[in-house]
Design an enzyme around this catalytic site. Structure first.
Site, mmCIF file in Angstrom:
data_model
loop_
_atom_site.group_PDB
_atom_site.id
_atom_site.type_symbol
_atom_site.label_atom_id
_atom_site.label_comp_id
_atom_site.label_asym_id
_atom_site.label_seq_id
_atom_site.Cartn_x
_atom_site.Cartn_y
_atom_site.Cartn_z
ATOM 1 N N ARG A 108 0.451 37.704 5.534
ATOM 2 C CA ARG A 108 -0.154 36.493 4.962
ATOM 3 C C ARG A 108 -1.209 36.841 3.910
ATOM 4 O O ARG A 108 -1.332 36.156 2.894
ATOM 5 C CB ARG A 108 -0.755 35.645 6.079
ATOM 6 C CG ARG A 108 0.305 34.952 6.927
ATOM 7 C CD ARG A 108 -0.266 34.397 8.213
ATOM 8 N NE ARG A 108 0.596 33.416 8.841
ATOM 9 C CZ ARG A 108 0.295 32.787 9.970
ATOM 10 N NH1 ARG A 108 -0.847 33.058 10.591
ATOM 11 N NH2 ARG A 108 1.118 31.898 10.480
ATOM 12 N N HIS A 125 5.746 32.171 10.143
ATOM 13 C CA HIS A 125 5.247 31.642 11.415
ATOM 14 C C HIS A 125 5.502 32.677 12.495
ATOM 15 O O HIS A 125 6.578 33.287 12.532
ATOM 16 C CB HIS A 125 5.979 30.346 11.796
ATOM 17 C CG HIS A 125 5.733 29.953 13.220
ATOM 18 N ND1 HIS A 125 4.600 29.262 13.603
ATOM 19 C CD2 HIS A 125 6.423 30.195 14.363
ATOM 20 C CE1 HIS A 125 4.631 29.084 14.931
ATOM 21 N NE2 HIS A 125 5.716 29.651 15.408
HETATM 22 N N1 UDP Z 1 -2.379 24.965 8.455
HETATM 23 C C1 UDP Z 1 -3.006 24.497 7.306
HETATM 24 N N2 UDP Z 1 -4.358 24.257 7.347
HETATM 25 C C2 UDP Z 1 -5.111 24.455 8.470
HETATM 26 C C3 UDP Z 1 -4.462 24.927 9.631
HETATM 27 C C4 UDP Z 1 -3.104 25.173 9.592
HETATM 28 O O1 UDP Z 1 -2.365 24.316 6.266
HETATM 29 O O2 UDP Z 1 -6.334 24.206 8.446
HETATM 30 C C5 UDP Z 1 -0.936 25.225 8.426
HETATM 31 C C6 UDP Z 1 -0.598 26.711 8.196
HETATM 32 O O3 UDP Z 1 0.571 26.802 7.398
HETATM 33 C C7 UDP Z 1 -0.354 27.204 9.618
HETATM 34 C C8 UDP Z 1 0.305 25.984 10.256
HETATM 35 O O4 UDP Z 1 -0.360 24.870 9.667
HETATM 36 O O5 UDP Z 1 0.463 28.354 9.644
HETATM 37 C C9 UDP Z 1 0.189 25.933 11.778
HETATM 38 O O6 UDP Z 1 -1.165 26.059 12.145
HETATM 39 P P1 UDP Z 1 -1.622 26.921 13.408
HETATM 40 O O7 UDP Z 1 -3.036 26.534 13.702
HETATM 41 O O8 UDP Z 1 -0.622 26.792 14.506
HETATM 42 O O9 UDP Z 1 -1.653 28.413 12.805
HETATM 43 P P2 UDP Z 1 -0.663 29.661 12.993
HETATM 44 O O10 UDP Z 1 -0.245 29.714 14.447
HETATM 45 O O11 UDP Z 1 0.527 29.431 12.071
HETATM 46 O O12 UDP Z 1 -1.464 30.863 12.577
HETATM 47 MG MG MG Z 2 0.518 28.203 15.684
#
Ligand code: UDP
Ligand code: MG
Length: 167
Positions: A108, A125
């Site tokens: 990332r 993801h």
């Molecule tokens: N996301 C975003 N803004 C935020 C938090 C999450 O755009 O403040 C998006 C990002 O693409 C992330 C996805 O939503 O991968 C899912 O969020 P999660 O908190 O589950 O994070 P991850 O498990 O993907 O690290």
């Molecule tokens: Mg997540």
């Protein structure tokens, strides 16, 4: 302890032709790929996948993002990696959710960006923990698409189901 994790190469990863790079990075883990496919992402599937975020102001945008509406790539690549500590190993390689905060050598950190509307386009993801992994794997894959037995299954006879077959 052997674990399974769902990996999605999100539409920005596909559009930027990062599949090879991402799979090469993930091969550093020495984990085994036990399922892989390209999937279209329905609204229902995307909303179920991100249901833990449904009250967030950015929910609508991340659904559009996962469905490929921001990248003209209406698909994702879905894979299951399996082996010792799979979740921690893959999360570490993926890096932090916010690509600006992610280690710059992580996937990332290397390839992600934040859009002008504030969406974290972070190319990949990875399931966050074992219960998420099980829920997500069962959401994205049918038992027969996975070459190991990850979770208990049952045999059901479905005569009425219409399926496509080669003509
Ligand atoms: N996301 C975003 N803004 C935020 C938090 C999450 O755009 O403040 C998006 C990002 O693409 C992330 C996805 O939503 O991968 C899912 O969020 P999660 O908190 O589950 O994070 P991850 O498990 O993907 O690290
Ligand atoms: Mg997540």
């Amino acid at each position: 302890m052997s674990q399974a994790t769902l990996i999605l190469i999100k539409p920005d990863g596909l559009k930027k032709s990062l599949t090879g790079n991402i799979l090469t990075r993930l091969s550093e883990t020495k984990l085994e790929i036990v399922a892989a496919k390209i999937s279209r992402v329905s609204k229902e599937l995307a909303e179920e996948h991100y249901r833990h975020l449904k009250d967030k102001p950015f929910f609508g945008e991340i659904i559009r993002y996962l469905r490929g509406e921001l990248h003209d790539r209406h698909k994702v690549m879905a894979l299951i990696y399996w082996g010792e500590d799979a979740i921690v190993k893959c999360r570490k390689l993926a890096g932090a959710t916010n690509p600006e905060e992610a280690d710059s050598t992580s996937i990332r950190g290397s390839y992600g960006r934040i859009t002008t509307t504030g969406v974290y386009e972070n190319v990949i993801h990875v399931s966050a923990n074992e219960s998420d992994a099980e829920r997500e794997i069962k959401l994205w894959f049918e038992p027969e698409e996975i070459i190991v037995n990850l979770y208990p299954t049952k045999d059901v006879v479905c005569k009425e189901k219409k399926i496509k077959s080669w003509a």
